[in-house]
Design a protein around this motif. Sequence first.
Motif, PDB file in Angstrom:
ATOM      1  N   PRO A  57       3.802  -9.911   7.882  1.00  0.00           N
ATOM      2  CA  PRO A  57       4.565  -9.022   7.004  1.00  0.00           C
ATOM      3  C   PRO A  57       4.580  -7.627   7.622  1.00  0.00           C
ATOM      4  CG  PRO A  57       2.376  -9.365   6.108  1.00  0.00           C
ATOM      5  CD  PRO A  57       2.502 -10.268   7.303  1.00  0.00           C
ATOM      6  N   HIS A  59       5.789  -3.695   7.483  1.00  0.00           N
ATOM      7  CA  HIS A  59       6.373  -2.565   6.759  1.00  0.00           C
ATOM      8  C   HIS A  59       6.958  -1.589   7.773  1.00  0.00           C
ATOM      9  CE1 HIS A  59       6.761   0.899   4.073  1.00  0.00           C
ATOM     10  NE2 HIS A  59       6.625   0.061   3.072  1.00  0.00           N
ATOM     11  N   TRP A  90       3.707  -4.741  -1.450  1.00  0.00           N
ATOM     12  CA  TRP A  90       3.424  -5.104  -0.059  1.00  0.00           C
ATOM     13  C   TRP A  90       1.935  -5.277   0.132  1.00  0.00           C
ATOM     14  CZ3 TRP A  90       0.683  -4.224   4.264  1.00  0.00           C
ATOM     15  CH2 TRP A  90       1.183  -4.762   5.467  1.00  0.00           C
ATOM     16  N   PRO A  91       1.476  -6.301   0.880  1.00  0.00           N
ATOM     17  CA  PRO A  91       2.289  -7.386   1.430  1.00  0.00           C
ATOM     18  C   PRO A  91       2.599  -8.440   0.375  1.00  0.00           C
ATOM     19  CG  PRO A  91       0.004  -7.738   1.998  1.00  0.00           C
ATOM     20  CD  PRO A  91       0.058  -6.419   1.267  1.00  0.00           C
ATOM     21  N   ALA A  95       0.941 -13.634   2.139  1.00  0.00           N
ATOM     22  CA  ALA A  95       0.552 -13.059   3.435  1.00  0.00           C
ATOM     23  C   ALA A  95      -0.926 -13.263   3.720  1.00  0.00           C
ATOM     24  CB  ALA A  95       0.882 -11.573   3.467  1.00  0.00           C
ATOM     25  N   MET A  98      -1.946  -8.815   8.726  1.00  0.00           N
ATOM     26  CA  MET A  98      -0.923  -7.800   8.971  1.00  0.00           C
ATOM     27  C   MET A  98      -0.674  -7.667  10.473  1.00  0.00           C
ATOM     28  SD  MET A  98      -2.090  -4.741   6.441  1.00  0.00           S
ATOM     29  CE  MET A  98      -3.647  -4.585   7.307  1.00  0.00           C
TER      30      MET A  98
END
Length: 415
Positions: A57, A59, A90-91, A95, A98
Amino acid sequence: LMRRLLEAISSSQDVFGTTGSHMIQSVLKRCLDGRRRKARGISCGCYDTVNSADFFPLHAAMLPVDSFVDPIEHMDEHHKFIDDLRSGNWPHASARSMQYWSTAWIDPDIGKLFWEGITSARAGHDQSAITFFKAVVHSKWGNFYKYQSSKPDVKKAAKAYAKSAKLVPTYPFPLYELANIELEAQRPEVAFPHLVTANKLNPTSLLFANNLGVAQMQLKKPQEAIQSFSRVLELAKTSFSHIKGLAPVEGAHYNLALAHEEIGSEVESVKHFEAAMYGNSYDYSMKAAVKLRDNKQLTISLSEVQILLSDILTTGGRVKEASLRYADAYRGTNSTDLRKEINRKMRHLSKIWPARHPLFEEDSSASNKDEPKIEIVKTTAEGTTERVETKLTQKMLKDMASNPEKLKEFSARHM
């Protein structure tokens, strides 16, 4: 097995606090990219997992520095990041880890700061999160200004590093880079306190210890420098391969030799010069050999030095330079054993030479017409020097490898 490994990985401060996490994530990313290529009918040989996308994921705040116009825009995205973390947007729920973009493999602490920012944002401590994220952002922009910009700007880099260090005083990397800027400007007295602090904050950093030694040498403190460079040798035993690629061991031995030379310790100086000469770094091997020769402490012949340098060049893929040094070594010795050794190494060199290297095209009117020329400085019988040009083809190399007399003839004519 790969799927079990992937499912066992989860985000943690310990993982993101090490440079190893980037290696793990690089492997995982290859799996994800492989899945995408497979979907387009392209096979890459990577293992795939059903839910590999859950490991990445991403950002917008995590994008590389060059994705943003300036630190302000970069930080604006981090404010949105904080909002998304606080709200739980988020996430996404499935997930597992990261993808964190870092510009400095030598700076594992940046991952810890990033994690602290995430933890603070999730807990609703926005101001703490902003502080941590700002330190990360300014450190990255310092790297960008100094190393990655098409027009490096040391002043901007120094300001960015200073802001980062001020925001989180326990973060050593910006202090290390500020010290580098001062060392490059020949201001060791300004660099020294930065390096002392950086080493206290992270006593396991090989690079911090090395540059502290450099500053101490420039400040005429060889005894203290000896302690720093000795620590580099100890730390190098457990360093990552990308750090070892910077030749810290050979550099430490060379610097230790200089420090011991400064205090009149000849035995120790010679020992460390020899360690540098027999190492894996061409530059330090050359410099150490020159020092030993000039000090009349060289215990091997100049042809043997040439062979050492040629071996390092060959290992590093610099085969053109290696071939010329082997030729020079052959010309410089009458030892039958050494010439046999050079002949064997040249035969090996002819086997590993890149097949389509422009210097080694087969002889033909098409390939020879535009073939690059090698310019060599030749010493005449009268002691003057002149520049001569020659062409080194693949056929010539094979002939020299199989016929020592042709190698000797080439050396006499061109070297």
